[in-house]
Scaffold this active site. Structure first.
Site, short mmCIF file in Angstrom:
data_model
loop_
_atom_site.label_atom_id
_atom_site.label_comp_id
_atom_site.label_asym_id
_atom_site.label_seq_id
_atom_site.Cartn_x
_atom_site.Cartn_y
_atom_site.Cartn_z
N PRO A 166 0.85 -1.20 0.00
CA PRO A 166 0.00 0.00 0.00
C PRO A 166 0.88 1.25 0.00
CG PRO A 166 -0.66 -1.53 1.73
CD PRO A 166 0.66 -2.01 1.21
N LYS A 167 0.42 2.30 -0.64
CA LYS A 167 1.16 3.57 -0.63
C LYS A 167 0.59 4.46 0.47
CE LYS A 167 2.87 7.36 -3.42
NZ LYS A 167 2.65 8.33 -2.32
N TRP A 168 1.37 4.65 1.51
CA TRP A 168 0.95 5.43 2.67
C TRP A 168 1.08 6.91 2.38
CZ3 TRP A 168 -1.32 2.83 6.56
CH2 TRP A 168 -1.16 1.44 6.55
N GLY A 210 -2.66 4.89 -3.11
CA GLY A 210 -2.24 4.08 -4.24
C GLY A 210 -1.50 2.83 -3.82
#
Length: 348
Positions: free
Chosen positions: A32-34, A184
C-alpha cells in the site's frame, strides 16, 4: 548517534496503473502507498533520530515515536517508513493529513500536547541497517525478510506494512484502501538494492478530473508569469469555496496565461489589480500568500488525486479550459469520493 541526513530515501516513479509482476527483471512485489511524512529512523541502541525526505530533522516533532522506538526496537537499526496519524472511531478509522501537518510547529509545548492528543504511528517498509551491518546493497527480498524479523511482532505504534506478490490483490488494495486515506500502490523490484535518491520503485496513484472555477492566480516566484491558479467549487449553499491550486506550467505557458487571464482581473477605480490572501499555514508562514483576484467566470478542467476534507490533497494539474461549462455548475457533487474503508483493516 546522529543520523546522516545525506542518506536520501529511495524514491518511486509514477506509472499509470499497477504493473504486472514480471514487468521488471527479478519480479515485483506490492505494498500500500501510505500518505504521511516519509521518515528515516536511526536507533543506536539508546538514542533515536528521525530524518525526512527533504533532509529536515523530524525528531523534535514526534516525541512519542522517539520514546516508542527507544523502548521497542530490539537492536540498533536504520528503518525507512512513513509517519502517519489516524482519526475516527474503531471500525471507521482513516489517515488524517491535517492532524499530521499540525505537528510541524515551532512551540515544543504545542508539539507535546498534540503528541498526547493525536499520537502518531510509524509504518515500516524497508530496512537499511541492522546491528551495525548495512543492508543497502542487499536485494529487497532479503531486506524485507530482515525487516520482518526485526519489527514483525513489535506492535503499536510501530507497524510493518503489508506486502503481496499477487497483482490482483494489489489492484484490489488500490481501489479499497483509498477509503482509509491511502493514495495508491507501490511496486518494488525484489532483486533491487536500496538506491538512495533514485526512482527505482514504481507507484500507481489515483487520478481524477474535476471542473473548477478559477478565482485568482499567483505570480511565479521569478516575477514573470503565472505561478499557480487558485481554484474554487460551489458548496450546497452556493458559496464559492477555495479548494486548492493548480501549477507546474512551463515558462512559455506561464507568460501566455497572463494574457489569457487579463480580461478577468478585478481592478479598483484606479485600474490597479485587486489582490487577496489565502489562509496561512505552518508551511506558508514566511511565504507570500497574496494572489490577483479574478472574476469567477472561467472554468478549467484539472486533474487531482484525492480530497482532504473539502480541498484537493495535493496540487492539481491544469488540463484545459472548459468554455462550455457555467461556473455555477462547478460543485462538490461532481467529485468522486471513495467508499470508506477502515484503516485498522489495512494495518491488520
Amino acid at each position: 548517534m546522529a543520523i546522516n541526513l545525506d542518506v536520501a530515501p529511495m524514491l518511486a516513479k509514477a506509472v499509470p496503473s499497477v504493473p504486472e509482476p514480471d514487468s521488471v527483471e527479478g519480479g515485483l512485489v506490492y505494498e500500500p502507498k501510505w500518505d504521511g511524512f516519509r521518515g528515516i529512523v536511526a536507533f543506536d541502541g539508546e538514542h533515536v533520530e528521525i530524518g525526512s525526505r527533504g533532509a529536515k530533522p523530524l525528531t523534535r516533532y514526534f516525541p512519542e515515536l522517539v520514546e516508542a522506538f527507544a523502548r521497542l526496537l530490539p537492536e540498533p537499526c536504520v528503518l525507512d517508513g512513513e509517519i502517519v496519524i489516524s482519526a475516527g472511531a474503531i471500525g471507521g478509522q482513516r489517515l488524517d493529513w491535517e492532524q499530521l501537518s499540525q505537528r510541524i510547529h515551532p512551540a515544543a509545548s504545542r508539539v507535546e500536547l498534540l503528541a498526547r492528543e493525536t499520537p502518531a504511528m510509524f509504518v515500516a517498509f524497508d530496512l537499511l541497517e541492522v546491528g551495525g551491518r548495512s543492508l543497502i546493497e542487499q536485494p529487497f527480498s532479503e531486506r524485507r525478510a530482515a525487516l520482518e524479523r526485526l519489527v514483525g511482532g513489535i506492535g503499536h505504534p510501530i507497524h510493518l506494512t503489508r506486502i503481496t506478490s499477487d497483482v490482483d490483490l494489489a489492484r484490489r488494495w488500490f481501489e479499497e484502501f483509498e477509503g482509509a486515506g491511502l493514495d495508491g500502490v507501490v511496486a518494488k523490484p525484489l532483486a533491487a538494492p536500496y538506491a538512495p535518491g533514485k526512482r527505482v520503485m514504481l507507484k500507481a496513484k489515483h487520478h481524477r478530473t474535476a471542473d473548477v472555477v478559477v478565482v485568482g492566480y499567483r505570480v511565479h516566484t521569478s516575477g514573470r508569469g503565472v505561478g499557480s491558479l487558485l481554484l474554487g467549487l460551489h458548496d450546497d449553499s452556493g458559496e464559492l469555496r477555495n479548494v486548492g491550486g493548480a501549477s507546474a506550467f512551463s515558462d512559455a505557458r506561464r507568460l501566455e496565461l497572463i494574457d489569457e487571464l487579463e480580461p478577468y482581473v478585478i481592478r479598483d477605480p484606479n485600474g490597479e489589480a485587486i489582490r487577496g490572501e489565502t489562509d496561512r499555514s505552518r508551511f506558508s508562514s514566511s511565504r507570500d500568500v497574496s494572489f490577483v483576484r479574478l472574476r469567477p467566470e472561467l472554468v478549467a478542467e484539472v486533474r487531482y488525486d484525492q480530497l482532504e476534507g473539502a480541498r484537493f490533497r495535493h496540487t492539481a494539474q491544469f488540463a484545459r479550459w472548459r468554455p462550455d461549462r457555467e461556473p455555477r455548475s462547478c460543485t462538490f457533487d461532481q467529485l468522486d469520493r471513495p467508499l470508506a474503508y477502515d484503516l485498522g483493516d489495512v494495518l491488520a
